[in-house]
Structure formats: C-alpha cells, structure tokens
Design a protein around this motif. Structure first.
Motif, PDB file in Angstrom:
ATOM      1  N   GLY A 165       0.797  -1.213   0.000  1.00  0.00           N
ATOM      2  CA  GLY A 165       0.000   0.000   0.000  1.00  0.00           C
ATOM      3  C   GLY A 165       0.835   1.270   0.000  1.00  0.00           C
ATOM      4  O   GLY A 165       0.295   2.375   0.057  1.00  0.00           O
ATOM      5  N   GLU A 166       2.162   1.131  -0.075  1.00  0.00           N
ATOM      6  CA  GLU A 166       3.055   2.287  -0.062  1.00  0.00           C
ATOM      7  C   GLU A 166       3.342   2.759  -1.488  1.00  0.00           C
ATOM      8  O   GLU A 166       3.353   1.966  -2.424  1.00  0.00           O
ATOM      9  CB  GLU A 166       4.370   1.939   0.639  1.00  0.00           C
ATOM     10  N   THR A 167       3.570   4.054  -1.607  1.00  0.00           N
ATOM     11  CA  THR A 167       3.929   4.629  -2.908  1.00  0.00           C
ATOM     12  C   THR A 167       5.423   4.461  -3.140  1.00  0.00           C
ATOM     13  O   THR A 167       6.235   4.743  -2.258  1.00  0.00           O
ATOM     14  CB  THR A 167       3.578   6.126  -2.951  1.00  0.00           C
ATOM     15  N   GLU A 168       5.777   3.983  -4.325  1.00  0.00           N
ATOM     16  CA  GLU A 168       7.192   3.785  -4.638  1.00  0.00           C
ATOM     17  C   GLU A 168       7.448   4.186  -6.096  1.00  0.00           C
ATOM     18  O   GLU A 168       6.530   4.246  -6.915  1.00  0.00           O
ATOM     19  CB  GLU A 168       7.603   2.332  -4.406  1.00  0.00           C
ATOM     20  N   LEU A 169       8.713   4.495  -6.379  1.00  0.00           N
ATOM     21  CA  LEU A 169       9.109   4.873  -7.731  1.00  0.00           C
ATOM     22  C   LEU A 169       9.449   3.641  -8.558  1.00  0.00           C
ATOM     23  O   LEU A 169      10.177   2.762  -8.100  1.00  0.00           O
ATOM     24  CB  LEU A 169      10.329   5.801  -7.686  1.00  0.00           C
ATOM     25  N   VAL A 170       8.910   3.571  -9.757  1.00  0.00           N
ATOM     26  CA  VAL A 170       9.211   2.464 -10.659  1.00  0.00           C
ATOM     27  C   VAL A 170       9.593   3.031 -12.033  1.00  0.00           C
ATOM     28  O   VAL A 170       9.221   4.134 -12.396  1.00  0.00           O
ATOM     29  CB  VAL A 170       8.012   1.499 -10.816  1.00  0.00           C
ATOM     30  N   LYS A 171      10.368   2.254 -12.775  1.00  0.00           N
ATOM     31  CA  LYS A 171      10.783   2.655 -14.109  1.00  0.00           C
ATOM     32  C   LYS A 171       9.697   2.330 -15.124  1.00  0.00           C
ATOM     33  O   LYS A 171       9.094   1.268 -15.082  1.00  0.00           O
ATOM     34  CB  LYS A 171      12.081   1.937 -14.494  1.00  0.00           C
ATOM     35  N   GLN A 172       9.473   3.264 -16.044  1.00  0.00           N
ATOM     36  CA  GLN A 172       8.445   3.064 -17.060  1.00  0.00           C
ATOM     37  C   GLN A 172       8.917   3.650 -18.390  1.00  0.00           C
ATOM     38  O   GLN A 172       9.459   4.751 -18.451  1.00  0.00           O
ATOM     39  CB  GLN A 172       7.149   3.751 -16.616  1.00  0.00           C
ATOM     40  N   TYR A 173       8.712   2.893 -19.469  1.00  0.00           N
ATOM     41  CA  TYR A 173       9.143   3.350 -20.795  1.00  0.00           C
ATOM     42  C   TYR A 173       8.356   4.586 -21.218  1.00  0.00           C
ATOM     43  O   TYR A 173       7.149   4.679 -21.018  1.00  0.00           O
ATOM     44  CB  TYR A 173       8.944   2.245 -21.826  1.00  0.00           C
ATOM     45  N   SER A 174       9.071   5.557 -21.819  1.00  0.00           N
ATOM     46  CA  SER A 174       8.424   6.772 -22.317  1.00  0.00           C
ATOM     47  C   SER A 174       8.935   7.067 -23.724  1.00  0.00           C
ATOM     48  O   SER A 174      10.115   7.402 -23.906  1.00  0.00           O
ATOM     49  CB  SER A 174       8.719   7.961 -21.393  1.00  0.00           C
ATOM     50  N   GLY A 175       8.053   6.934 -24.714  1.00  0.00           N
ATOM     51  CA  GLY A 175       8.432   7.218 -26.090  1.00  0.00           C
ATOM     52  C   GLY A 175       8.819   8.666 -26.301  1.00  0.00           C
ATOM     53  O   GLY A 175       9.734   8.982 -27.061  1.00  0.00           O
ATOM     54  N   LYS A 176       8.123   9.584 -25.626  1.00  0.00           N
ATOM     55  CA  LYS A 176       8.419  11.005 -25.760  1.00  0.00           C
ATOM     56  C   LYS A 176       9.835  11.318 -25.262  1.00  0.00           C
ATOM     57  O   LYS A 176      10.604  12.026 -25.929  1.00  0.00           O
ATOM     58  CB  LYS A 176       7.390  11.828 -24.977  1.00  0.00           C
ATOM     59  N   HIS A 177      10.184  10.768 -24.106  1.00  0.00           N
ATOM     60  CA  HIS A 177      11.518  11.000 -23.558  1.00  0.00           C
ATOM     61  C   HIS A 177      12.588  10.322 -24.408  1.00  0.00           C
ATOM     62  O   HIS A 177      13.671  10.877 -24.606  1.00  0.00           O
ATOM     63  CB  HIS A 177      11.597  10.503 -22.105  1.00  0.00           C
ATOM     64  N   PHE A 178      12.273   9.129 -24.931  1.00  0.00           N
ATOM     65  CA  PHE A 178      13.245   8.436 -25.772  1.00  0.00           C
ATOM     66  C   PHE A 178      13.496   9.214 -27.060  1.00  0.00           C
ATOM     67  O   PHE A 178      14.614   9.237 -27.590  1.00  0.00           O
ATOM     68  CB  PHE A 178      12.768   7.010 -26.079  1.00  0.00           C
ATOM     69  N   SER A 179      12.464   9.893 -27.563  1.00  0.00           N
ATOM     70  CA  SER A 179      12.653  10.704 -28.765  1.00  0.00           C
ATOM     71  C   SER A 179      13.628  11.852 -28.486  1.00  0.00           C
ATOM     72  O   SER A 179      14.444  12.211 -29.339  1.00  0.00           O
ATOM     73  CB  SER A 179      11.310  11.253 -29.260  1.00  0.00           C
ATOM     74  N   ALA A 180      13.550  12.422 -27.273  1.00  0.00           N
ATOM     75  CA  ALA A 180      14.488  13.484 -26.894  1.00  0.00           C
ATOM     76  C   ALA A 180      15.915  12.942 -26.823  1.00  0.00           C
ATOM     77  O   ALA A 180      16.871  13.618 -27.226  1.00  0.00           O
ATOM     78  CB  ALA A 180      14.083  14.080 -25.550  1.00  0.00           C
ATOM     79  N   ALA A 181      16.046  11.716 -26.313  1.00  0.00           N
ATOM     80  CA  ALA A 181      17.365  11.079 -26.251  1.00  0.00           C
ATOM     81  C   ALA A 181      17.942  10.874 -27.648  1.00  0.00           C
ATOM     82  O   ALA A 181      19.128  11.127 -27.893  1.00  0.00           O
ATOM     83  CB  ALA A 181      17.265   9.746 -25.515  1.00  0.00           C
ATOM     84  N   LEU A 182      17.100  10.422 -28.575  1.00  0.00           N
ATOM     85  CA  LEU A 182      17.565  10.157 -29.940  1.00  0.00           C
ATOM     86  C   LEU A 182      17.937  11.454 -30.666  1.00  0.00           C
ATOM     87  O   LEU A 182      18.933  11.500 -31.399  1.00  0.00           O
ATOM     88  CB  LEU A 182      16.491   9.399 -30.728  1.00  0.00           C
ATOM     89  N   VAL A 183      17.148  12.509 -30.458  1.00  0.00           N
ATOM     90  CA  VAL A 183      17.467  13.810 -31.067  1.00  0.00           C
ATOM     91  C   VAL A 183      18.819  14.299 -30.546  1.00  0.00           C
ATOM     92  O   VAL A 183      19.673  14.780 -31.306  1.00  0.00           O
ATOM     93  CB  VAL A 183      16.362  14.845 -30.767  1.00  0.00           C
ATOM     94  N   THR A 184      19.020  14.176 -29.247  1.00  0.00           N
ATOM     95  CA  THR A 184      20.293  14.577 -28.633  1.00  0.00           C
ATOM     96  C   THR A 184      21.454  13.772 -29.204  1.00  0.00           C
ATOM     97  O   THR A 184      22.498  14.333 -29.574  1.00  0.00           O
ATOM     98  CB  THR A 184      20.234  14.367 -27.108  1.00  0.00           C
ATOM     99  N   LEU A 185      21.264  12.461 -29.268  1.00  0.00           N
ATOM    100  CA  LEU A 185      22.304  11.567 -29.772  1.00  0.00           C
ATOM    101  C   LEU A 185      22.695  11.912 -31.205  1.00  0.00           C
ATOM    102  O   LEU A 185      23.884  12.090 -31.517  1.00  0.00           O
ATOM    103  CB  LEU A 185      21.813  10.116 -29.687  1.00  0.00           C
ATOM    104  N   PHE A 186      21.701  12.033 -32.082  1.00  0.00           N
ATOM    105  CA  PHE A 186      22.008  12.278 -33.493  1.00  0.00           C
ATOM    106  C   PHE A 186      22.546  13.688 -33.726  1.00  0.00           C
ATOM    107  O   PHE A 186      23.366  13.891 -34.627  1.00  0.00           O
ATOM    108  CB  PHE A 186      20.772  11.999 -34.353  1.00  0.00           C
ATOM    109  N   ALA A 187      22.113  14.644 -32.907  1.00  0.00           N
ATOM    110  CA  ALA A 187      22.675  15.995 -33.026  1.00  0.00           C
ATOM    111  C   ALA A 187      24.164  15.979 -32.698  1.00  0.00           C
ATOM    112  O   ALA A 187      24.981  16.579 -33.418  1.00  0.00           O
ATOM    113  CB  ALA A 187      21.933  16.949 -32.088  1.00  0.00           C
TER     114      ALA A 187
END
Length: 445
Positions: A165-187
């Motif tokens: 019943g406790e709130t915890e942080l979990v990892k979740q895939y985000s296409g929007k954030h991954f697009s920012a990563a790819l733009v950064t990488l290719f730039a």
C-alpha cells in the motif's frame, strides 16, 4: 616550429583572450557538468573545481602545459558504488564516501609522481601496457551502457504497491523521452562527424543544447527551478567533518584507487598527444612527475570541497589542435570563467533542468566512445592477439569487469567490477610468460 597562431607563453589581446577563453570553457562544459549529473553531485561545484584544478595544474607544471582539467568519466561507476547510488531526487545518498575515495586517488597520484621523480618513468609504462589498459577502458564504457540506455528510455513514476500500500518509484518506458534522447544523440553525432573546426570539438555541449531545445518544445522541461533560483548562489560544497563524517574504509579505497591504473595511462597519452600538437616533450619538460602531480593535486583539492575527480580533457586538446592557439593565458582565462560561472545561480539551475533522457542520449555516444577508445588503443599499440597471453588477459578483464565480479571478504571489505578487473589485468600481465618488456612502452618523443 609549429604553425601556431599564439604560442604557449604569448598573451593574446584583451578581446582575443576573452573570446578564446570562452571557446575552451564551452568545449569542456558539457562533459564536466555531465559527470556530476550522473553521480548525484552539484554541477556548480564540478564547474568551480574544474577551474581551481586547472589553475593548480598550470602552477605545478610551471605554466608550460596548456591543459584543462575537467570531470573524469573513469570514476562514475566506483563513485556510484561507494556513495550507495542516487535517491529519488537524483542526489548521491552518501556523497562523502566518493569524496574520500577521490582524495585517496589524489594522494596515490602524488605517490606515483614521487616514484617517477626518483626512478624515472619507464617502469610505469611497463606496468600499464595497452593489453591491460585498453580492455579496462572498454569495461568503463561498456559497464555503463545499461545506465545510458535506461536513462534514455525510461522515466521514474510513482505507483502504489498493491501488497504494502506504499507509494514507490518504478521505471516506465516513455516514447516522448526516448525521442528526446535520440534527437540529442544524433545531433551530437552530426556535429562531431559533419562539422569542421571548433564546432566538431564540442559535440557533447552542442548535442545537449539541441536536445534541450527539443525537450522544451515537446514539454518535458520544468523551468520551476530556474524561476526560483537567485542570480547569485554558492555551489553546494561538501566539507569533510562538516557535511559528512570523514571515515576511510577498505571498500572505498578498493573501489576507487585501482581506477588510477586507467587514469594515469590516459594522462600519459594526453601528454604525448599534446606534446605532438605543440611540438614539445612534456614527458621530459616539465616532466611526467610534475603533470601527474598537478592532476593529483587538482583531484585532491576538488574532492576536499565536494567536486569529482579530475583529468586532462581531450576536448580542449582538440581545440588547441584546431585553433593553433596554445597560450596558457587562454587556459587560465577559461578556468577563471568556469569559476565565475559556478556562482551564477540561474545558469546552474538551468543545467539542473536538463531531462534525464537528454543526458541518457548523450551518454549513449559518450560511453560508446570511451569503450571504442580502449579498442583504439589496442589497435594503435598493435597488441598481438595471436599470442595466448594477450588473449587471456583481455578476455578475463572484459568478463570480470562487465560481469560485475566481486571478491567479498566481509560485508565491509570487497573488491568489485572494474577495480577487480584492473587489478587482475595488471597481475596477469606481470606473471604470465612471454611479456615483451619494451614492445608496449609509450614512445619517448
């Protein structure tokens, strides 16, 4: 003589000095602030200490070596290990442990410097051949590959655990954030490969800028910190005995100190490359012992106030090669600008709003380049893998380091991952038959 525009001890005019100094500051800026972001330290203190460490280096080397000292990537994994990782806010849980380890690294540099001063430098060349150092550098890059991809693809979201019943942080895939990563990488790739002159020397910074602008456009940048920040702000100092308990442990030493095997080799390589660019022999004058001591003192003082370990920066060596401006006054100017900028509160707050995915995108390239540079060293030094001893040494280092092997003597005493791989690599090189004593030494220019 070389085709320099401004030689080492020539002083540019006022306007030239400011412009050229800013150029060097921008060249190192992206990488220098990236390391603290990855290990949960303050970007402002990293910037401040890079300037201080550079001035110390110039003083120790008698103003003969135009090198800039920035944050070292080699210590990312051991710093995360000894500091206990990052909290939900992205800060190191026990940053003092990393500072203690960095101080120990600085002292080891000083000891090595003294040994070189007393007995010459060739012994260290034999101790650190390419067959050992190359694979260890590859371990540094490849060992961080998972971290880079995770930062690029996933975001932390709050979820309620149905069992507790406790709130915890979990990892979740985000296409929007991954697009920012790819733009950064290719730039960053485009700036590095397709552009010439000064732009090709700072792909990390320019990639971050492009990725940040794209992130702002798609709405994943929170400017709240910038609005709340004051124009002037002190960096987040970490003072031993004040901000953390100064307690040296075997785990801290064994995680951090063995990385010196790699960083000293990197340092020697930089001195040789820099010497070729400016047509001087820095191994002889001011001497390898002085440059290593300058690097070590810079690292020690940096850690004493909360900054990450330091190393001479290839980015700035690249700028020297492109501009043919070798003046130590320009390097000193860049150091002073970095120190002043570290107190600019809103600028440092802006740095902290860079999305994790953007840092992840640039890390994919950067960590890959680190791994590739290890492979490049092996190729350039012509390591013969038809010899079983070389194949064995490289194979063991790669698997032990990337696999995260550990020798645990107790809960408070263990040797892990890259540190263990480096120690085993040096040991195997010394005991296995067939070592060619002079074949892999760095050439004396």
């Amino acid at each position: 003589m070389s085709k320099q525009v401004i030689d080492i001890h020539e002083k540019p005019t006022g306007g030239q000095l400011v412009t050229l100094s800013f150029q060097h500051m921008f060249a190192m800026f992206g990488s220098t602030i990236l390391v603290p972001q990855l290990v949960g330290l303050s970007p402002a203190i990293a910037l401040l200490t890079s300037g201080i460490a550079t001035i110390i280096f110039l003083l120790v080397t008698q103003f003969k070596v135009p090198a800039y000292l920035g944050s070292s990537f080699a210590f990312i994994t051991p710093m995360l290990l000894v500091s206990g990782g990052l909290d939900p806010e992205g800060a190191a849980i026990h940053p003092g442990n990393a500072m203690i380890g960095a101080m120990a690294v600085g002292l080891v540099y000083a000891i090595v410097s003294l040994l070189i001063y007393k007995s010459g430098y060739k012994w260290i060349m034999r101790l650190l051949p390419a067959v050992v150092v190359g694979p260890v550098i590859m371990v540094i890059g490849l060992g961080l590959a998972g971290t880079a991809v995770d930062m690029a693809m996933n975001i932390s979201v709050e979820q309620v655990n149905p069992d507790s019943g406790e709130t915890e942080l979990v990892k979740q895939y985000s296409g929007k954030h991954f697009s920012a990563a790819l733009v950064t990488l290719f730039a960053a790739i485009i700036f590095n490969v397709y552009f010439k002159n000064i732009l090709s020397a700072m792909p990390i910074l320019l990639g971050l800028v492009v990725g940040y602008i794209y992130s702002a456009i798609i709405g994943i940048v929170d400017f709240t910190k910038v609005k709340e920040a004051s124009w002037f702000a002190l960096p987040d100092f970490l003072i031993p005995g004040v901000d953390y308990e100064f307690q040296v442990t075997s785990n801290i030493l064994l995680a951090m100190v063995p990385v010196v095997i790699v960083t000293i080799s990197e340092h020697i390589g930089h001195q040789l490359v820099l010497g070729k660019i400016v047509e001087r022999n820095y191994i002889k004058d001011p001497g390898l012992h002085r440059s290593i001591l300058g690097d070590g003192l810079g690292t020690f003082v940096s850690a004493l106030i909360g900054g990450p370990p330091k190393t001479t920066y290839g980015e700035n060596i690249g700028v020297l090669g492109i501009t043919k401006v070798y003046s130590v006054y320009v390097i000193m100017g860049a150091a002073v600008i970095a120190i002043l900028l570290s107190f600019f509160g809103k600028a440092m707050a802006l740095v902290q709003t860079i999305p994790t995915s953007v840092l992840g995108g640039i890390s994919i390239l950067l960590f890959g380049i680190i791994a590739s540079s290890g492979l490049r060293m092996i190729v350039e030094k012509k390591v013969d893998f038809s010899k079983n001893r070389n194949m064995v040494i490289a194979s063991v280092i790669l698997v032990v380091g990337i696999g995260g092997a550990a020798i645990r003597f107790s809960e408070a005493f263990s040797i892990e991952g890259m540190a263990l791989a480096a120690i085993i690599g040096v040991f195997l090189n010394l005991i296995l038959p067939g070592r060619e004593k002079n074949a892999e030494e760095f050439e004396e220019e």
